[in-house]
Design a protein around this motif. Structure first.
Motif, PDB file in Angstrom:
ATOM      1  N   GLY A 152     -24.607  -7.223  22.623  1.00 59.90           N
ATOM      2  CA  GLY A 152     -24.690  -8.654  22.405  1.00 59.90           C
ATOM      3  C   GLY A 152     -24.996  -9.322  23.719  1.00 59.90           C
ATOM      4  O   GLY A 152     -24.598  -8.846  24.784  1.00 59.90           O
ATOM      5  N   ALA A 153     -25.721 -10.432  23.668  1.00 52.03           N
ATOM      6  CA  ALA A 153     -26.078 -11.140  24.899  1.00 52.03           C
ATOM      7  C   ALA A 153     -26.094 -12.639  24.651  1.00 52.03           C
ATOM      8  O   ALA A 153     -26.443 -13.091  23.552  1.00 52.03           O
ATOM      9  N   ILE A 154     -25.708 -13.372  25.683  1.00 56.28           N
ATOM     10  CA  ILE A 154     -25.768 -14.830  25.659  1.00 56.28           C
ATOM     11  C   ILE A 154     -26.340 -15.288  26.993  1.00 56.28           C
ATOM     12  O   ILE A 154     -25.935 -14.810  28.055  1.00 56.28           O
ATOM     13  N   GLU A 155     -27.301 -16.187  26.927  1.00 57.48           N
ATOM     14  CA  GLU A 155     -27.870 -16.820  28.109  1.00 57.48           C
ATOM     15  C   GLU A 155     -27.471 -18.289  28.070  1.00 57.48           C
ATOM     16  O   GLU A 155     -27.638 -18.956  27.056  1.00 57.48           O
ATOM     17  N   LEU A 156     -26.925 -18.768  29.203  1.00 56.25           N
ATOM     18  CA  LEU A 156     -26.392 -20.135  29.273  1.00 56.25           C
ATOM     19  C   LEU A 156     -27.055 -20.923  30.385  1.00 56.25           C
ATOM     20  O   LEU A 156     -27.444 -20.363  31.419  1.00 56.25           O
ATOM     21  N   SER A 157     -27.144 -22.218  30.198  1.00 57.70           N
ATOM     22  CA  SER A 157     -27.778 -23.088  31.184  1.00 57.70           C
ATOM     23  C   SER A 157     -26.843 -23.476  32.322  1.00 57.70           C
ATOM     24  O   SER A 157     -27.286 -24.056  33.308  1.00 57.70           O
ATOM     25  N   SER A 158     -25.565 -23.168  32.207  1.00 60.49           N
ATOM     26  CA  SER A 158     -24.569 -23.552  33.202  1.00 60.49           C
ATOM     27  C   SER A 158     -23.811 -22.334  33.706  1.00 60.49           C
ATOM     28  O   SER A 158     -23.303 -21.534  32.907  1.00 60.49           O
ATOM     29  N   ILE A 159     -23.689 -22.218  35.011  1.00 62.73           N
ATOM     30  CA  ILE A 159     -22.957 -21.103  35.602  1.00 62.73           C
ATOM     31  C   ILE A 159     -21.458 -21.244  35.327  1.00 62.73           C
ATOM     32  O   ILE A 159     -20.792 -20.292  34.928  1.00 62.73           O
ATOM     33  N   GLY A 160     -20.923 -22.444  35.524  1.00 67.47           N
ATOM     34  CA  GLY A 160     -19.502 -22.675  35.268  1.00 67.47           C
ATOM     35  C   GLY A 160     -19.132 -22.395  33.831  1.00 67.47           C
ATOM     36  O   GLY A 160     -18.138 -21.714  33.546  1.00 67.47           O
ATOM     37  N   VAL A 161     -19.939 -22.902  32.901  1.00 70.05           N
ATOM     38  CA  VAL A 161     -19.697 -22.635  31.484  1.00 70.05           C
ATOM     39  C   VAL A 161     -19.850 -21.139  31.220  1.00 70.05           C
ATOM     40  O   VAL A 161     -19.109 -20.561  30.427  1.00 70.05           O
ATOM     41  N   GLY A 162     -20.755 -20.494  31.918  1.00 65.96           N
ATOM     42  CA  GLY A 162     -20.952 -19.049  31.755  1.00 65.96           C
ATOM     43  C   GLY A 162     -19.689 -18.261  32.047  1.00 65.96           C
ATOM     44  O   GLY A 162     -19.316 -17.370  31.279  1.00 65.96           O
ATOM     45  N   TYR A 163     -19.026 -18.588  33.133  1.00 65.80           N
ATOM     46  CA  TYR A 163     -17.773 -17.898  33.457  1.00 65.80           C
ATOM     47  C   TYR A 163     -16.711 -18.152  32.380  1.00 65.80           C
ATOM     48  O   TYR A 163     -15.992 -17.239  31.971  1.00 65.80           O
ATOM     49  N   GLU A 214     -13.788 -16.081  27.483  1.00 63.58           N
ATOM     50  CA  GLU A 214     -13.458 -16.223  26.062  1.00 63.58           C
ATOM     51  C   GLU A 214     -13.976 -15.042  25.241  1.00 63.58           C
ATOM     52  O   GLU A 214     -13.288 -14.559  24.341  1.00 63.58           O
ATOM     53  N   MET A 215     -15.160 -14.565  25.564  1.00 59.85           N
ATOM     54  CA  MET A 215     -15.733 -13.438  24.828  1.00 59.85           C
ATOM     55  C   MET A 215     -14.935 -12.162  25.067  1.00 59.85           C
ATOM     56  O   MET A 215     -14.678 -11.390  24.137  1.00 59.85           O
ATOM     57  N   LEU A 216     -14.528 -11.931  26.318  1.00 56.40           N
ATOM     58  CA  LEU A 216     -13.761 -10.728  26.639  1.00 56.40           C
ATOM     59  C   LEU A 216     -12.371 -10.751  26.004  1.00 56.40           C
ATOM     60  O   LEU A 216     -11.810  -9.696  25.700  1.00 56.40           O
ATOM     61  N   LYS A 217     -11.831 -11.930  25.800  1.00 63.22           N
ATOM     62  CA  LYS A 217     -10.527 -12.056  25.154  1.00 63.22           C
ATOM     63  C   LYS A 217     -10.640 -12.008  23.628  1.00 63.22           C
ATOM     64  O   LYS A 217      -9.664 -11.704  22.951  1.00 63.22           O
ATOM     65  N   ALA A 218     -11.815 -12.281  23.091  1.00 66.36           N
ATOM     66  CA  ALA A 218     -12.003 -12.362  21.640  1.00 66.36           C
ATOM     67  C   ALA A 218     -12.092 -10.999  20.968  1.00 66.36           C
ATOM     68  O   ALA A 218     -11.805 -10.880  19.777  1.00 66.36           O
ATOM     69  N   ALA A 219     -12.512  -9.973  21.709  1.00 62.15           N
ATOM     70  CA  ALA A 219     -12.727  -8.662  21.085  1.00 62.15           C
ATOM     71  C   ALA A 219     -12.702  -7.569  22.142  1.00 62.15           C
ATOM     72  O   ALA A 219     -12.832  -7.840  23.337  1.00 62.15           O
ATOM     73  N   SER A 220     -12.588  -6.341  21.703  1.00 66.98           N
ATOM     74  CA  SER A 220     -12.571  -5.187  22.591  1.00 66.98           C
ATOM     75  C   SER A 220     -14.015  -4.773  22.881  1.00 66.98           C
ATOM     76  O   SER A 220     -14.602  -3.958  22.162  1.00 66.98           O
ATOM     77  N   VAL A 221     -14.592  -5.362  23.926  1.00 66.23           N
ATOM     78  CA  VAL A 221     -15.973  -5.100  24.296  1.00 66.23           C
ATOM     79  C   VAL A 221     -16.041  -4.660  25.754  1.00 66.23           C
ATOM     80  O   VAL A 221     -15.132  -4.913  26.532  1.00 66.23           O
ATOM     81  N   GLU A 222     -17.142  -4.022  26.099  1.00 66.33           N
ATOM     82  CA  GLU A 222     -17.400  -3.596  27.474  1.00 66.33           C
ATOM     83  C   GLU A 222     -18.395  -4.564  28.096  1.00 66.33           C
ATOM     84  O   GLU A 222     -19.451  -4.847  27.520  1.00 66.33           O
ATOM     85  N   LEU A 223     -18.072  -5.079  29.255  1.00 60.92           N
ATOM     86  CA  LEU A 223     -18.965  -5.982  29.969  1.00 60.92           C
ATOM     87  C   LEU A 223     -20.049  -5.147  30.646  1.00 60.92           C
ATOM     88  O   LEU A 223     -19.755  -4.328  31.518  1.00 60.92           O
ATOM     89  N   LEU A 224     -21.289  -5.309  30.222  1.00 62.40           N
ATOM     90  CA  LEU A 224     -22.402  -4.549  30.792  1.00 62.40           C
ATOM     91  C   LEU A 224     -23.080  -5.314  31.920  1.00 62.40           C
ATOM     92  O   LEU A 224     -23.453  -4.727  32.932  1.00 62.40           O
ATOM     93  N   ILE A 225     -23.273  -6.614  31.718  1.00 61.41           N
ATOM     94  CA  ILE A 225     -23.880  -7.480  32.732  1.00 61.41           C
ATOM     95  C   ILE A 225     -23.233  -8.853  32.617  1.00 61.41           C
ATOM     96  O   ILE A 225     -23.082  -9.378  31.518  1.00 61.41           O
ATOM     97  N   ALA A 226     -22.892  -9.424  33.744  1.00 58.36           N
ATOM     98  CA  ALA A 226     -22.450 -10.816  33.806  1.00 58.36           C
ATOM     99  C   ALA A 226     -22.844 -11.317  35.183  1.00 58.36           C
ATOM    100  O   ALA A 226     -22.318 -10.842  36.193  1.00 58.36           O
ATOM    101  N   ARG A 227     -23.825 -12.223  35.230  1.00 60.37           N
ATOM    102  CA  ARG A 227     -24.307 -12.675  36.537  1.00 60.37           C
ATOM    103  C   ARG A 227     -25.143 -13.930  36.402  1.00 60.37           C
ATOM    104  O   ARG A 227     -25.648 -14.253  35.328  1.00 60.37           O
ATOM    105  N   THR A 228     -25.302 -14.560  37.542  1.00 60.08           N
ATOM    106  CA  THR A 228     -26.233 -15.673  37.594  1.00 60.08           C
ATOM    107  C   THR A 228     -27.635 -15.089  37.553  1.00 60.08           C
ATOM    108  O   THR A 228     -27.880 -13.974  38.033  1.00 60.08           O
ATOM    109  N   ILE A 229     -28.542 -15.829  36.960  1.00 61.54           N
ATOM    110  CA  ILE A 229     -29.941 -15.418  36.908  1.00 61.54           C
ATOM    111  C   ILE A 229     -30.801 -16.587  37.359  1.00 61.54           C
ATOM    112  O   ILE A 229     -30.304 -17.708  37.535  1.00 61.54           O
ATOM    113  N   CYS A 230     -32.064 -16.318  37.547  1.00 60.27           N
ATOM    114  CA  CYS A 230     -32.987 -17.312  38.079  1.00 60.27           C
ATOM    115  C   CYS A 230     -32.945 -18.631  37.322  1.00 60.27           C
ATOM    116  O   CYS A 230     -32.675 -18.659  36.129  1.00 60.27           O
ATOM    117  N   SER A 231     -33.237 -19.623  38.051  1.00 61.86           N
ATOM    118  CA  SER A 231     -33.258 -21.038  37.680  1.00 61.86           C
ATOM    119  C   SER A 231     -31.880 -21.549  37.276  1.00 61.86           C
ATOM    120  O   SER A 231     -31.754 -22.423  36.445  1.00 61.86           O
TER     121      SER A 231
END
Length: 186
Positions: free
Chosen positions: A8-19, A24-41
């Protein structure tokens, strides 16, 4: 944690909201974080793996809490197993394994994940790199190899997926690439 079956993937326009959404996503279910980072623009990208139901729950929680910050999201249930090593850039090609080269480029990091899964499911290809949005102006690209016919079929499937999302930049098949194009993967 067992091997992921879904991405699953989500792209967000805000870095703060991204964190906040990542938490919230990590607390919602038993998932493995594959990528979490700021990206261009100035955007934020989160990619998760896990069981289909856990990834669906995490993405649903993230999308529900993201509000207007959401740019794009996706759940790929039963993702092809070759997507994970290519996403982690941990694929090494044997000298005898190099064939035609296929490249698919998209306008977003999220869409390249869907394109890669489509390519792997459509043809006998080796995905060896999925580059998601870092230092690319938010774009993504996929590199794959195999026989010319399989690479054409894989690229066609990947490009079709990206085109359906309105995010295809380019699709290229090089039937007889120079070995130097594979140098860092051999």
């Amino acid at each position: 944690m067992p091997a992921p079956k879904s991405i699953g993937a989500i792209e967000l326009s805000s870095i703060g909201v991204g964190y906040r959404i990542e938490d919230e996503m990590l607390k919602a279910a038993s998932v493995e974080l594959l990528i979490a980072r700021t990206i261009c623009s100035g955007k934020y990208l989160i990619v998760l793996g896990g069981s289909v139901s856990d990834v669906e729950a995490a993405i649903s929680a993230g999308v529900g809490a993201a509000g207007e910050a959401i740019i794009d999201s996706l759940v790929l249930p039963n993702v092809h197993e070759s997507v994970f090593p290519a996403l982690g850039q941990s694929v090494a090609l044997g000298a005898d394994h190099v064939g035609a080269l296929g490249i698919v480029e998209t306008f977003s990091g999220v869409s390249i994940l869907a394109a890669a899964d489509a390519a792997a499911k459509a043809a006998r290809v080796t995905l060896f790199r999925i580059h998601v949005a870092m230092a690319l102006g938010g774009k993504g690209f996929l590199l794959l190899t195999g026989s010319v016919a399989d690479v054409r079929a894989g690229v066609e499937a990947a490009a079709g997926e990206a085109r359906n999302r309105g995010l295809l930049v380019s699709e290229v098949v090089i039937p007889r690439p120079s070995r130097e194009l594979f140098a860092e993967y051999l």
